[in-house]
Design a protein around this motif. Structure first.
Motif, PDB file in Angstrom:
ATOM      1  N   LEU A  73      16.254  40.670  31.610  1.00 33.01           N
ATOM      2  CA  LEU A  73      15.127  41.148  32.422  1.00 33.01           C
ATOM      3  C   LEU A  73      13.776  40.954  31.736  1.00 33.01           C
ATOM      4  O   LEU A  73      12.739  41.186  32.355  1.00 33.01           O
ATOM      5  N   LEU A  74      13.778  40.532  30.488  1.00 30.14           N
ATOM      6  CA  LEU A  74      12.506  40.324  29.786  1.00 30.14           C
ATOM      7  C   LEU A  74      11.633  39.270  30.458  1.00 30.14           C
ATOM      8  O   LEU A  74      10.423  39.488  30.618  1.00 30.14           O
ATOM      9  N   PRO A  75      12.189  38.126  30.885  1.00 32.55           N
ATOM     10  CA  PRO A  75      11.328  37.147  31.565  1.00 32.55           C
ATOM     11  C   PRO A  75      10.740  37.660  32.877  1.00 32.55           C
ATOM     12  O   PRO A  75       9.702  37.171  33.322  1.00 32.55           O
ATOM     13  N   ALA A  76      11.399  38.669  33.492  1.00 28.11           N
ATOM     14  CA  ALA A  76      10.898  39.237  34.747  1.00 28.11           C
ATOM     15  C   ALA A  76       9.826  40.293  34.512  1.00 28.11           C
ATOM     16  O   ALA A  76       9.263  40.825  35.473  1.00 28.11           O
TER      17      ALA A  76
ATOM     18  N   GLN B 272      16.819  53.533  40.082  1.00 26.70           N
ATOM     19  CA  GLN B 272      17.696  52.697  40.899  1.00 26.70           C
ATOM     20  C   GLN B 272      16.932  51.947  41.987  1.00 26.70           C
ATOM     21  O   GLN B 272      17.506  51.120  42.695  1.00 26.70           O
ATOM     22  N   LEU B 273      15.633  52.208  42.084  1.00 26.67           N
ATOM     23  CA  LEU B 273      14.800  51.408  42.980  1.00 26.67           C
ATOM     24  C   LEU B 273      14.679  49.967  42.484  1.00 26.67           C
ATOM     25  O   LEU B 273      14.358  49.070  43.260  1.00 26.67           O
ATOM     26  N   TYR B 274      14.953  49.742  41.190  1.00 28.98           N
ATOM     27  CA  TYR B 274      14.646  48.453  40.563  1.00 28.98           C
ATOM     28  C   TYR B 274      15.810  47.471  40.613  1.00 28.98           C
ATOM     29  O   TYR B 274      16.945  47.814  40.257  1.00 28.98           O
ATOM     30  N   ARG B 275      15.484  46.252  41.021  1.00 23.35           N
ATOM     31  CA  ARG B 275      16.443  45.154  40.955  1.00 23.35           C
ATOM     32  C   ARG B 275      16.757  44.858  39.495  1.00 23.35           C
ATOM     33  O   ARG B 275      15.853  44.727  38.676  1.00 23.35           O
ATOM     34  N   GLY B 276      18.027  44.742  39.195  1.00 22.72           N
ATOM     35  CA  GLY B 276      18.424  44.362  37.850  1.00 22.72           C
ATOM     36  C   GLY B 276      18.719  45.517  36.931  1.00 22.72           C
ATOM     37  O   GLY B 276      19.405  45.333  35.923  1.00 22.72           O
TER      38      GLY B 276
END
Length: 312
Positions: free
Chosen positions: A225-228, A40-44
């Motif tokens: 989220l693949l492009p990120a 849950q630290l991650y954006r998206g």
């Protein structure tokens, strides 16, 4: 509630109801929630981590959510630094920190003594190359030869943790087990609340949760989220649900097999739940509560009142 503890930790396996209980406790104590779930630290990473949407937080501030991009690697050492800074800031302001999550090492990094030796990029790269070549089981056998106690603590399938253990042994010349957390009186006068459920019931809740994740757009979220850099992220790409979607997209980018994603995610999550339960059950400081109890918030507040009475 007067005389609130210096920190409340709400922990336990996935899908037991920790987030809702942490919110109720924060509301009752005038506190704020501090996330201790590594993913849950991650954006998206929202749908697959069951991150509580802002509209459902009932005005309670939540800290350490959405602080990393998916291509970044999570670090327990960085989390320890950031979480302790938040906890100490809240305590200074007279707010009770409610630390919640199912990542056992992250919780212990806040509450217990845990040192983090430095890294050797060259050695780390060498070990990671070997891991890719021979697999985690071979490196785990080496760890068992050099530090049997550490090998007993680290799963043979956890390549990243095995690499770190071997790196620390090489850097410090000391057993890695000596660097693992030791439990004693927790920092901040913390009270630890564990939430669990009957194993059969929790297995069913896991399956329902995975169904809900798929209905709520897990596959679309993963694609987005693949492009990120999700697929390249060393930590985020391993998140339950996302890992299974990535594998399915690799097999068939246009029509991933939703049935296989569901089956694989349910199976992996149930295994993870059992590892979480094993980790937390070793800690005798935890007051265990039944997540199915309709009076769960009241039970939890009763434990906190009793804990304050015993130490006052």
């Amino acid at each position: 509630m007067t005389g609130a503890p210096g920190l409340v930790a709400v922990l336990g396996p996935t899908a037991t109801g920790k987030s809702d209980l942490a919110l109720e406790i924060a509301l009752a104590l005038g506190g704020e929630v501090v996330n201790a779930d590594a993913m849950q630290l991650y954006r998206g990473l929202d749908v697959g981590t069951a991150k509580l949407p802002p509209g459902e937080r009932r005005g309670v501030p939540h800290h350490l959510l959405d602080v990393l991009d998916v291509h970044e690697t999570a670090s327990v050492a960085a989390f320890q630094r950031d979480a302790r800074a938040v906890v100490e800031r809240l305590r200074a302001a007279g707010r009770t920190p409610v630390l919640t999550g199912g990542s056992g090492l992250y919780v212990q990094a806040v509450l217990d003594e845990l040192e983090f030796p430095g890294t050797d990029p060259g050695l780390r790269a060498e070990l990671e190359t070997e891991l890719d070549r021979v697999g985690p089981a071979a490196l785990h056998r080496r760890l068992a030869e050099r530090d049997p106690a550490a090998a007993a603590e680290v799963l043979p399938s956890n390549g990243r943790r095995i690499v770190r253990a071997l790196e620390v042994i090489a850097i410090t010349g000391r057993p890695f087990r000596a660097r693992l957390p030791t439990t004693g009186t927790p920092r901040y006068d913390a009270v630890l609340l564990g939430v669990d459920r009957d194993p059969a019931e929790l297995d069913e809740r896991v399956a329902l949760r995975v169904d809900r994740m798929l209905d709520d757009g897990l596959v679309a979220e993963t694609r987005g989220l693949l492009p990120a850099g999700l697929a390249e992220g060393r930590t985020a790409s391993r998140a339950l649900g996302y890992r299974q979607v990535l594998d399915a997209l690799e097999r068939d980018p246009d029509a991933p097999d939703l049935g296989a994603i569901r089956e694989d995610t349910v199976r992996a999550t149930r295994r993870f739940v059992r590892r979480q339960r094993s980790w937390f059950r070793r800690d005798g400081r935890i007051h265990w509560l039944d997540g199915a109890d309709p009076a769960l918030p009241d039970r939890a507040l009763g434990v906190l009142r009793e804990a304050r009475r015993l130490v006052s």
